[in-house]
Motif scaffolding. Structure first.
Motif, short mmCIF file in Angstrom:
data_model
loop_
_atom_site.label_atom_id
_atom_site.label_comp_id
_atom_site.label_asym_id
_atom_site.label_seq_id
_atom_site.Cartn_x
_atom_site.Cartn_y
_atom_site.Cartn_z
N ALA A 1 4.41 14.45 -17.55
CA ALA A 1 5.65 13.68 -17.51
C ALA A 1 6.21 13.69 -16.09
O ALA A 1 6.16 14.69 -15.39
CB ALA A 1 6.67 14.30 -18.46
N SER A 2 6.73 12.54 -15.69
CA SER A 2 7.34 12.42 -14.36
C SER A 2 8.79 12.85 -14.44
O SER A 2 9.53 12.43 -15.33
CB SER A 2 7.24 10.97 -13.88
OG SER A 2 7.90 10.84 -12.66
N ILE A 3 9.22 13.69 -13.53
CA ILE A 3 10.61 14.15 -13.49
C ILE A 3 11.31 13.40 -12.37
O ILE A 3 10.90 13.45 -11.23
CB ILE A 3 10.68 15.67 -13.23
CG1 ILE A 3 9.97 16.42 -14.34
CG2 ILE A 3 12.13 16.11 -13.13
CD1 ILE A 3 9.84 17.90 -14.10
N SER A 4 12.38 12.72 -12.73
CA SER A 4 13.13 11.96 -11.74
C SER A 4 14.49 12.53 -11.55
O SER A 4 15.12 13.05 -12.36
CB SER A 4 13.28 10.50 -12.16
OG SER A 4 12.00 9.92 -12.23
N LYS B 1 3.10 5.91 -2.78
CA LYS B 1 4.27 6.72 -3.10
C LYS B 1 4.43 6.86 -4.61
O LYS B 1 4.69 7.94 -5.11
CB LYS B 1 5.52 6.10 -2.49
CG LYS B 1 6.75 6.93 -2.61
CD LYS B 1 7.90 6.31 -1.84
CE LYS B 1 9.11 7.22 -1.85
NZ LYS B 1 10.23 6.64 -1.09
N GLU B 2 4.25 5.75 -5.33
CA GLU B 2 4.35 5.79 -6.79
C GLU B 2 3.25 6.65 -7.40
O GLU B 2 3.50 7.39 -8.34
CB GLU B 2 4.31 4.38 -7.36
CG GLU B 2 5.58 3.61 -7.08
CD GLU B 2 5.51 2.15 -7.50
OE1 GLU B 2 4.45 1.70 -8.00
OE2 GLU B 2 6.51 1.45 -7.32
N ALA B 3 2.05 6.58 -6.86
CA ALA B 3 0.95 7.40 -7.37
C ALA B 3 1.22 8.88 -7.13
O ALA B 3 0.92 9.71 -7.98
CB ALA B 3 -0.37 6.99 -6.72
N GLY B 4 1.83 9.19 -5.99
CA GLY B 4 2.15 10.58 -5.67
C GLY B 4 3.24 11.14 -6.55
O GLY B 4 3.27 12.33 -6.85
N ARG C 1 0.84 -1.22 0.00
CA ARG C 1 0.00 0.00 0.00
C ARG C 1 0.87 1.25 0.00
O ARG C 1 0.60 2.20 -0.76
CB ARG C 1 -0.92 0.02 1.22
CG ARG C 1 -2.14 -0.86 1.10
CD ARG C 1 -3.16 -0.58 2.20
NE ARG C 1 -2.61 -0.56 3.53
CZ ARG C 1 -2.48 -1.63 4.33
NH1 ARG C 1 -2.88 -2.82 3.91
NH2 ARG C 1 -1.98 -1.52 5.53
N LEU C 2 1.89 1.28 0.85
CA LEU C 2 2.77 2.45 0.94
C LEU C 2 3.50 2.68 -0.38
O LEU C 2 3.63 3.81 -0.84
CB LEU C 2 3.77 2.29 2.08
CG LEU C 2 3.19 2.36 3.49
CD1 LEU C 2 4.23 1.91 4.51
CD2 LEU C 2 2.70 3.77 3.81
N THR C 3 3.98 1.60 -0.99
CA THR C 3 4.70 1.70 -2.25
C THR C 3 3.77 2.21 -3.36
O THR C 3 4.15 3.10 -4.13
CB THR C 3 5.30 0.34 -2.64
OG1 THR C 3 6.17 -0.09 -1.60
CG2 THR C 3 6.07 0.41 -3.94
#
Length: 97
Positions: free
Chosen positions: A94-97, A83-86, A78-80
């Protein structure tokens, strides 16, 4: 089972950065562990990292939050996912990493 930090804590600051779930935080006087985030490192490591690194051995199991390994695994999932959804941001962004 979530862990807890007892009043024997010397505020040495080594446990907080070791927690992969960001469950450890500075309380009013000593560090504390959020039982809703603590998975005893299930899903990340074989042993709780805070327990391994604590120089005064003040991190026992919290008797108010006894959980099975399966329950800890579900909490990790659930936590993972949260966190990924956030980190994904708004749909189409686009996701910035």
């Amino acid at each position: 089972m979530a862990l807890m930090i007892t009043d024997e804590c010397i505020n040495c600051d080594v446990c907080e950065p070791e927690c992969p779930n960001d469950a450890i935080f500075m309380g009013d006087e000593i560090y504390e562990i959020d039982p809703h985030k603590c998975t005893e490192c299930v899903g990340h490591f074989d042993e709780p990292q805070c327990v391994q690194i604590c120089p005064v051995a003040c991190i026992p199991v919290n008797p108010a939050h006894v959980e099975s390994r399966e329950t800890l695994w579900q909490k990790f999932q659930r936590l993972t996912a949260a966190k990924e959804a956030g980190q994904a941001g708004p749909a189409g962004a686009a996701s910035i990493s």
